[in-house]
Design a protein around this motif. Structure first.
Motif, mmCIF file in Angstrom:
data_model
loop_
_atom_site.group_PDB
_atom_site.id
_atom_site.type_symbol
_atom_site.label_atom_id
_atom_site.label_comp_id
_atom_site.label_asym_id
_atom_site.label_seq_id
_atom_site.Cartn_x
_atom_site.Cartn_y
_atom_site.Cartn_z
ATOM 1 N N GLU A 181 0.716 -1.148 0.211
ATOM 2 C CA GLU A 181 0.079 -0.039 -0.036
ATOM 3 C C GLU A 181 0.960 1.385 -0.201
ATOM 4 O O GLU A 181 0.417 2.395 -0.195
ATOM 5 C CB GLU A 181 -0.816 -0.007 1.180
ATOM 6 N N GLN B 67 -13.791 -1.282 2.682
ATOM 7 C CA GLN B 67 -13.126 -2.009 1.478
ATOM 8 C C GLN B 67 -13.669 -1.450 0.096
ATOM 9 O O GLN B 67 -13.013 -0.871 -1.000
ATOM 10 C CB GLN B 67 -13.083 -3.489 1.195
ATOM 11 N N TYR C 165 -9.820 -5.252 -3.520
ATOM 12 C CA TYR C 165 -9.306 -4.018 -2.542
ATOM 13 C C TYR C 165 -7.894 -4.090 -2.341
ATOM 14 O O TYR C 165 -7.348 -3.004 -2.717
ATOM 15 C CB TYR C 165 -10.116 -4.428 -1.392
ATOM 16 N N SER C 166 -7.102 -5.288 -2.402
ATOM 17 C CA SER C 166 -5.668 -5.172 -2.005
ATOM 18 C C SER C 166 -5.308 -6.305 -3.163
ATOM 19 O O SER C 166 -5.775 -7.454 -2.918
ATOM 20 C CB SER C 166 -5.426 -5.381 -0.625
ATOM 21 N N PHE D 11 -5.788 -2.864 -8.428
ATOM 22 C CA PHE D 11 -5.534 -2.897 -6.900
ATOM 23 C C PHE D 11 -6.062 -1.794 -6.107
ATOM 24 O O PHE D 11 -5.050 -0.849 -6.242
ATOM 25 C CB PHE D 11 -4.182 -3.544 -6.454
ATOM 26 N N LEU E 127 -6.170 -0.448 -3.110
ATOM 27 C CA LEU E 127 -5.208 -0.047 -2.010
ATOM 28 C C LEU E 127 -4.244 0.517 -2.487
ATOM 29 O O LEU E 127 -3.496 1.566 -2.166
ATOM 30 C CB LEU E 127 -5.206 -0.922 -0.740
ATOM 31 N N GLU E 128 -3.254 -0.299 -3.169
ATOM 32 C CA GLU E 128 -2.005 -0.014 -3.656
ATOM 33 C C GLU E 128 -2.145 0.938 -4.906
ATOM 34 O O GLU E 128 -1.068 1.622 -4.993
ATOM 35 C CB GLU E 128 -1.519 -1.478 -4.221
#
Lengths: 265, 144
Positions: free
Chosen positions: A241, B23, B70-71, B98, B100-101
């Protein structure tokens, strides 16, 4: 320690001061970044500039009204981060110094930050802080890059490493006060870091730092990005992240792939 | 406008637990930022290591332009399964985002980027933590 004399000297300087300032390790990468911002700013303004890049950037406040500064800044950040080559070029600016100070197997922040600080503008201030106070790991360093010459209040300040121990001892006394009072308590100890275009700084983000109102007649443009050794502990800014491995080496790849014979694990 | 199908978890992943509503908020915001249409998320089953819903979404790729978990750490922990899922998306001419990233895999060449992150994350479980390193530093093993 089994380091070269040069690496040892750089590490000692970093530990004693809390930062090192050096010429960028790759001038072409630096020019690519600054030219990118000039092109993005021209696009945002809807006209080409015939000024030299440093004059154009230093005087951007004469063309962008303060109420539009945040949108302008966001446009610049998104535009430059959309370029695939940005992060590799940014890394190249400080690669040799990062190798010596952090290691050669690195994780890099996913997005490179930009600061644009107009003269006398109080909307872009960073109160005194250490990145570790808001979730960064103490194993990280910041690579800070000026896109124009930074001096006086156009620069950032840092509490030098040799002033940290008394700050640490006195901090309890400041609990319950404001960040401004924290700044006042170290105002006469912080160092204003004069740094020119063509130089790059690596600093210890665990030390208190920030900026104040830019009382110089020029706009500050600077970038910052965090790096850490890929296998050291992470804080709240996690792999994926926030960080991404950028220089994984063969031994780590072998280790990550290894399975005992016949077991598959 | 590209249509991306959300994919969220109803269980913790790699020690992280994020409420489903959060999310979805992150995915919605990501889609908005990249100018994509966010299609209602499918929620993975809660059983450990289950990716049955993901498999279903991979079977249904024809109806969307891509998936947006979400991730990236919600992909299968098993490397072979993870790479197969990513390869299926790319082979179908689709994209895997992705939220979140904040990045996407749009070509086969970008798959190692995700794989590296996964393998380093898994290797970190075997790495020293801060207290180990502090104890080591106090030991002055290589003083000099």
């Amino acid at each position: 320690m089994f380091m070269t004399v040069e690496d040892q000297a750089l590490n000692t300087e970093f530990l004693e001061q809390g930062y090192v300032i050096r010429p960028v390790a790759d001038q072409a990468a630096l020019d690519w970044i600054r030219d990118g911002f000039v092109a993005l700013a021209e696009e945002a303004l809807g006209r080409k500039s015939d000024l030299p890049p440093e004059v154009f950037l230093n005087h951007i406040h004469e063309q962008v009204p303060v109420p539009q500064l945040n949108d302008f800044r966001l446009r610049m950040i998104r535009g430059i981060n959309a370029a695939d080559a940005l992060r590799e070029n940014y890394y190249k600016l400080a690669r040799t110094y990062l190798d010596a100070l952090v290691g050669n197997e690195l994780a890099m922040q996913l997005r490179v930050n930009l600061s644009i600080q107009f003269p006398d503008d109080d909307s872009s201030l960073l109160p005194v802080h250490a990145d570790t106070w808001s979730g960064d790991s103490p194993y990280e360093v910041v690579v800070w890059l000026p896109l124009v010459n930074c001096y006086g209040s156009k620069a950032m300040y840092l509490l030098p490493a040799n002033e940290y121990a008394p700050f640490d001892r006195d901090f309890v006394r400041l609990q319950g006060s404001s960040s401004e009072e924290v700044y006042k308590s170290i105002e006469n100890k912080v160092k204003w870091l004069e740094i020119d275009y063509g130089q790059v700084m690596v600093f210890n983000q665990s030390l208190p730092h920030g900026n104040r109102i830019n009382a110089e007649p020029e706009t500050r443009w600077s970038m910052n990005c965090r790096f850490k050794s890929v296998f050291t502990p992470y804080g709240d800014k996690k792999l994926g992240e926030f960080f991404e491995p950028i220089t994984l080496r063969a031994a780590s790849r072998l280790g990550m792939d290894y399975r005992y014979p016949g077991t598959g694990k | 406008m590209k249509k991306l199908r959300g994919y969220i978890f109803s269980r913790a992943f790699l020690g992280e637990r994020v409420p489903q509503a959060v999310q979805n908020l992150v995915i919605r915001d990501y889609c908005q930022r990249i100018g994509a249409q966010f299609l209602l998320s499918a929620s993975e089953y809660a059983m450990d290591d289950s990716h049955l819903i993901l498999e279903h979404l991979l079977d249904e790729l024809d109806s969307v332009d891509g998936l947006v978990p979400y991730s990236l750490f919600q992909l299968p922990a098993d490397r072979e399964s993870r790479l197969r899922a990513l390869t299926r998306v790319i082979a179908a001419g689709k994209e895997m985002h992705f939220a979140l990233e904040g990045f996407a895999v749009r070509s086969e060449a970008q798959i190692p980027r995700v794989d590296d992150m996964w393998r380093v994350k898994q290797a970190l479980a075997d790495c020293p933590v801060s207290t180990d390193l502090a104890a080591y530093a106090g030991g002055t093993v290589f003083a000099g």
